[in-house]
Design a protein around this motif. Structure first.
Motif, PDB file in Angstrom:
ATOM      1  N   GLY A   1       0.851  -1.053  -0.172  1.00 12.56           N
ATOM      2  CA  GLY A   1      -0.017   0.198  -0.031  1.00 12.56           C
ATOM      3  C   GLY A   1       0.927   1.218   0.132  1.00 12.56           C
ATOM      4  O   GLY A   1       2.135   1.310  -0.503  1.00 12.56           O
ATOM      5  N   ARG A   2       0.290   2.444   0.444  1.00 17.58           N
ATOM      6  CA  ARG A   2       0.743   3.697   0.513  1.00 17.58           C
ATOM      7  C   ARG A   2       0.907   4.137   1.867  1.00 17.58           C
ATOM      8  O   ARG A   2       0.403   3.989   2.876  1.00 17.58           O
ATOM      9  CB  ARG A   2       0.214   4.451  -0.108  1.00 17.58           C
TER      10      ARG A   2
ATOM     11  N   ASN B   1       5.179   3.984  -1.836  1.00 17.98           N
ATOM     12  CA  ASN B   1       4.647   3.027  -2.344  1.00 17.98           C
ATOM     13  C   ASN B   1       5.239   1.713  -1.971  1.00 17.98           C
ATOM     14  O   ASN B   1       6.569   1.623  -2.283  1.00 17.98           O
ATOM     15  CB  ASN B   1       4.425   2.946  -3.543  1.00 17.98           C
TER      16      ASN B   1
END
Length: 139
Positions: free
Chosen positions: A41-42, A78
Protein backbone atom coordinates in the motif's frame (compact mmCIF):
# COMPACT_ATOMS: atom_id res chain seq x y z
CA UNK A 1 3.26 63.78 -9.19
CA UNK A 2 0.75 61.89 -7.09
CA UNK A 3 1.11 58.79 -9.30
CA UNK A 4 4.89 59.03 -9.19
CA UNK A 5 4.81 58.89 -5.35
CA UNK A 6 2.52 55.81 -5.46
CA UNK A 7 4.80 54.06 -7.94
CA UNK A 8 7.88 54.81 -5.82
CA UNK A 9 6.06 53.51 -2.74
CA UNK A 10 5.07 50.28 -4.52
CA UNK A 11 8.58 49.71 -5.86
CA UNK A 12 10.12 50.20 -2.43
CA UNK A 13 7.55 47.82 -0.87
CA UNK A 14 8.29 45.16 -3.48
CA UNK A 15 12.03 45.60 -3.00
CA UNK A 16 11.74 45.15 0.77
CA UNK A 17 9.63 41.98 0.32
CA UNK A 18 12.13 40.58 -2.20
CA UNK A 19 14.99 41.11 0.24
CA UNK A 20 13.29 39.25 3.07
CA UNK A 21 15.03 35.99 4.04
CA UNK A 22 12.92 32.84 4.16
CA UNK A 23 13.23 31.13 7.52
CA UNK A 24 15.53 28.11 7.70
CA UNK A 25 13.59 24.85 8.11
CA UNK A 26 15.27 22.04 10.03
CA UNK A 27 15.83 19.04 7.72
CA UNK A 28 13.95 15.94 8.84
CA UNK A 29 10.99 13.60 8.56
CA UNK A 30 7.96 13.05 10.77
CA UNK A 31 8.38 9.24 11.00
CA UNK A 32 11.46 7.03 10.74
CA UNK A 33 9.87 3.58 11.14
CA UNK A 34 7.01 2.26 9.02
CA UNK A 35 5.21 -1.07 9.33
CA UNK A 36 2.84 -2.33 6.64
CA UNK A 37 0.96 -5.56 5.97
CA UNK A 38 1.68 -8.14 3.25
CA UNK A 39 -0.85 -6.57 0.88
CA UNK A 40 1.37 -3.47 0.58
CA UNK A 41 0.00 0.00 0.00
CA UNK A 42 0.88 3.65 0.47
CA UNK A 43 2.65 5.27 3.40
CA UNK A 44 2.61 9.04 3.90
CA UNK A 45 5.77 10.90 4.86
CA UNK A 46 6.15 14.58 5.71
CA UNK A 47 9.63 15.78 4.75
CA UNK A 48 10.75 19.14 6.13
CA UNK A 49 13.56 20.96 4.39
CA UNK A 50 14.71 24.24 2.95
CA UNK A 51 17.49 22.45 1.03
CA UNK A 52 17.62 20.25 -2.07
CA UNK A 53 17.11 16.54 -1.36
CA UNK A 54 16.54 13.16 -3.01
CA UNK A 55 15.23 9.77 -1.86
CA UNK A 56 16.68 6.36 -2.78
CA UNK A 57 16.28 2.72 -1.78
CA UNK A 58 17.87 -0.51 -2.91
CA UNK A 59 14.61 -2.43 -2.41
CA UNK A 60 12.85 -3.06 -5.75
CA UNK A 61 9.51 -3.38 -3.92
CA UNK A 62 9.56 0.25 -2.65
CA UNK A 63 9.22 3.54 -4.53
CA UNK A 64 9.14 7.11 -3.21
CA UNK A 65 7.21 9.88 -4.93
CA UNK A 66 8.41 12.54 -5.42
CA UNK A 67 11.92 11.12 -5.40
CA UNK A 68 13.62 14.53 -5.23
CA UNK A 69 12.90 18.19 -4.70
CA UNK A 70 13.66 21.35 -2.81
CA UNK A 71 11.87 22.40 0.34
CA UNK A 72 9.23 20.71 2.44
CA UNK A 73 6.87 18.25 0.78
CA UNK A 74 4.47 15.38 1.48
CA UNK A 75 5.92 12.18 0.01
CA UNK A 76 4.24 8.85 -0.66
CA UNK A 77 6.12 5.61 -0.12
CA UNK A 78 4.57 2.86 -2.28
CA UNK A 79 5.12 -0.71 -1.07
CA UNK A 80 4.39 -3.71 -3.33
CA UNK A 81 2.58 -6.76 -1.99
CA UNK A 82 4.53 -9.83 -0.94
CA UNK A 83 3.97 -13.57 -1.09
CA UNK A 84 6.60 -14.29 1.52
CA UNK A 85 5.83 -15.86 4.87
CA UNK A 86 8.59 -13.99 6.69
CA UNK A 87 8.84 -10.27 7.31
CA UNK A 88 11.05 -8.21 5.02
CA UNK A 89 12.76 -4.94 5.76
CA UNK A 90 14.34 -2.17 3.70
CA UNK A 91 15.87 1.25 4.20
CA UNK A 92 14.88 4.45 2.41
CA UNK A 93 17.66 7.05 2.33
CA UNK A 94 16.78 10.76 2.28
CA UNK A 95 19.89 12.65 1.18
CA UNK A 96 20.34 16.38 1.74
CA UNK A 97 22.23 17.64 -1.31
CA UNK A 98 23.33 20.85 0.40
CA UNK A 99 24.55 19.36 3.71
CA UNK A 100 25.29 15.61 3.86
CA UNK A 101 25.51 15.69 7.66
CA UNK A 102 21.70 16.06 7.69
CA UNK A 103 21.01 12.83 5.74
CA UNK A 104 18.42 10.56 7.30
CA UNK A 105 17.18 6.98 6.97
CA UNK A 106 13.72 5.42 7.21
CA UNK A 107 13.02 1.76 7.90
CA UNK A 108 10.12 0.03 6.15
CA UNK A 109 9.09 -3.35 7.60
CA UNK A 110 6.56 -5.45 5.73
CA UNK A 111 4.96 -8.44 7.45
CA UNK A 112 4.50 -11.69 5.56
CA UNK A 113 1.30 -13.65 5.03
CA UNK A 114 0.54 -15.72 8.13
CA UNK A 115 -0.74 -18.81 6.26
CA UNK A 116 0.69 -20.60 3.24
CA UNK A 117 0.41 -23.96 1.55
CA UNK A 118 3.81 -25.58 1.20
CA UNK A 119 4.75 -28.99 -0.17
CA UNK A 120 6.73 -31.31 2.07
CA UNK A 121 8.71 -32.35 -0.99
CA UNK A 122 9.52 -30.18 -3.99
CA UNK A 123 8.48 -32.90 -6.49
CA UNK A 124 5.79 -35.54 -6.48
CA UNK A 125 5.49 -38.22 -9.17
CA UNK A 126 2.22 -39.83 -10.19
CA UNK A 127 2.27 -42.83 -12.42
CA UNK A 128 0.41 -42.31 -15.71
CA UNK A 129 -1.17 -45.71 -15.63
CA UNK A 130 -1.77 -46.12 -11.89
CA UNK A 131 -5.22 -47.14 -10.69
CA UNK A 132 -7.57 -44.17 -10.23
CA UNK A 133 -7.32 -44.27 -6.41
CA UNK A 134 -3.52 -43.97 -6.63
CA UNK A 135 -3.44 -40.95 -8.98
CA UNK A 136 -3.46 -38.31 -6.22
CA UNK A 137 -1.27 -36.88 -3.52
CA UNK A 138 -1.89 -34.95 -0.28
CA UNK A 139 -0.93 -31.31 0.12
Amino acid sequence: MKYLNIIILLISALASVACMQTPEVEFGVDTKDFVIGPEGGRLNLKLKSSDRWYATTEAPWITVSPANGRGSVDCVINVDSTFKYDNREAVVFITNQDDSSKDTQLTVTQSGFPFQINLDEAEEEISDFAPKDEREFDV
